[in-house]
Design a protein around this motif. Structure first.
Motif, PDB file in Angstrom:
ATOM      1  N   GLN A  10       0.822  -1.207   0.000  1.00  0.00           N
ATOM      2  CA  GLN A  10       0.000   0.000   0.000  1.00  0.00           C
ATOM      3  C   GLN A  10       0.863   1.268   0.000  1.00  0.00           C
ATOM      4  O   GLN A  10       0.593   2.208  -0.743  1.00  0.00           O
ATOM      5  CB  GLN A  10      -0.939   0.015   1.211  1.00  0.00           C
ATOM      6  N   LEU A  11       1.890   1.294   0.844  1.00  0.00           N
ATOM      7  CA  LEU A  11       2.777   2.457   0.899  1.00  0.00           C
ATOM      8  C   LEU A  11       3.433   2.682  -0.466  1.00  0.00           C
ATOM      9  O   LEU A  11       3.467   3.816  -0.960  1.00  0.00           O
ATOM     10  CB  LEU A  11       3.845   2.266   1.981  1.00  0.00           C
ATOM     11  N   GLU A  14       0.672   3.934  -2.986  1.00  0.00           N
ATOM     12  CA  GLU A  14       0.219   5.303  -2.706  1.00  0.00           C
ATOM     13  C   GLU A  14       1.337   6.320  -2.917  1.00  0.00           C
ATOM     14  O   GLU A  14       1.070   7.484  -3.222  1.00  0.00           O
ATOM     15  CB  GLU A  14      -0.337   5.409  -1.281  1.00  0.00           C
ATOM     16  N   PRO A  52       4.971   9.079   6.131  1.00  0.00           N
ATOM     17  CA  PRO A  52       5.525   7.718   6.167  1.00  0.00           C
ATOM     18  C   PRO A  52       6.378   7.429   7.406  1.00  0.00           C
ATOM     19  O   PRO A  52       6.522   6.280   7.810  1.00  0.00           O
ATOM     20  CB  PRO A  52       6.353   7.638   4.883  1.00  0.00           C
ATOM     21  N   LEU A 131      -1.370   5.512   6.671  1.00  0.00           N
ATOM     22  CA  LEU A 131      -1.620   5.380   5.233  1.00  0.00           C
ATOM     23  C   LEU A 131      -2.892   6.125   4.833  1.00  0.00           C
ATOM     24  O   LEU A 131      -2.921   6.801   3.792  1.00  0.00           O
ATOM     25  CB  LEU A 131      -1.715   3.900   4.847  1.00  0.00           C
TER      26      LEU A 131
END
Length: 172
Positions: A10-11, A14, A52, A131
């Motif tokens: 996901q990181l 995105e 992050p 996130l």
């Protein structure tokens, strides 16, 4: 798929759209704000670029106490500096999304101001929230950019400014 692998996926996914959005911030608009109650472009875009690092905070600490941890946002003036900060933050967050940290995801993490507890969540929930914050504030920045007449990149499909699907270039 392990949850930690999912968070890393996901990181990485995105980060592609986030990088595109951050790269559109005009150097001469960092002090601009759409409303007196809104963050200015500098504060909002810097916050997005730093998010992050919340992954590292979640996995390496058991709490954040606002009374005992003063926060000073990074001050920057250019989109180049903003993108450098984002890339450093990505390296930081990714460094903790490793298989050995999977066992930490169910550990408790507390947000407090001294004796006042605001929330108790699992470390995995904090990562999910970080996130989500990236996505939420990125959309907010998109509104700012639209108001500044800056073309908006597509996120999960085309945008009014980029009406065709763009290929994803996800980093591993």
């Amino acid at each position: 798929m392990a949850l930690i692998e999912f968070f890393l996926k996901q990181l990485n996914e995105e980060s592609v759209t986030t990088r595109k959005m951050l790269s559109r911030v005009p150097d001469d608009k960092y002090d601009w704000t759409p409303h007196v109650k809104s963050m200015d472009v500098r504060r909002l875009s810097t916050h997005i670029a730093e998010l992050p690092t919340w992954i590292t905070m979640a996995l390496t600490t058991d709490e954040l106490d606002f009374e005992n941890n003063s926060y000073e946002s990074t001050f920057l003036d250019t989109t180049g500096q903003l993108l450098e900060l984002f890339e450093r933050s990505l390296v930081d967050g990714r460094s903790q999304l490793t298989a050995e940290n999977e066992s930490k995801l169910n550990e408790k993490w507390t947000l407090r101001s001294g004796d006042t507890i605001h929330s108790v969540s699992t470390k995995g929930e904090i990562i999910r929230m970080a996130l989500s914050q990236i996505i939420h504030h990125r959309a907010q920045l998109g509104v700012y950019l639209r108001l500044l007449n800056v073309p908006i990149p597509g996120s999960y499909g085309p945008s009014a400014d980029e009406p065709t699907f763009q290929s994803l270039e996800v980093e591993a």
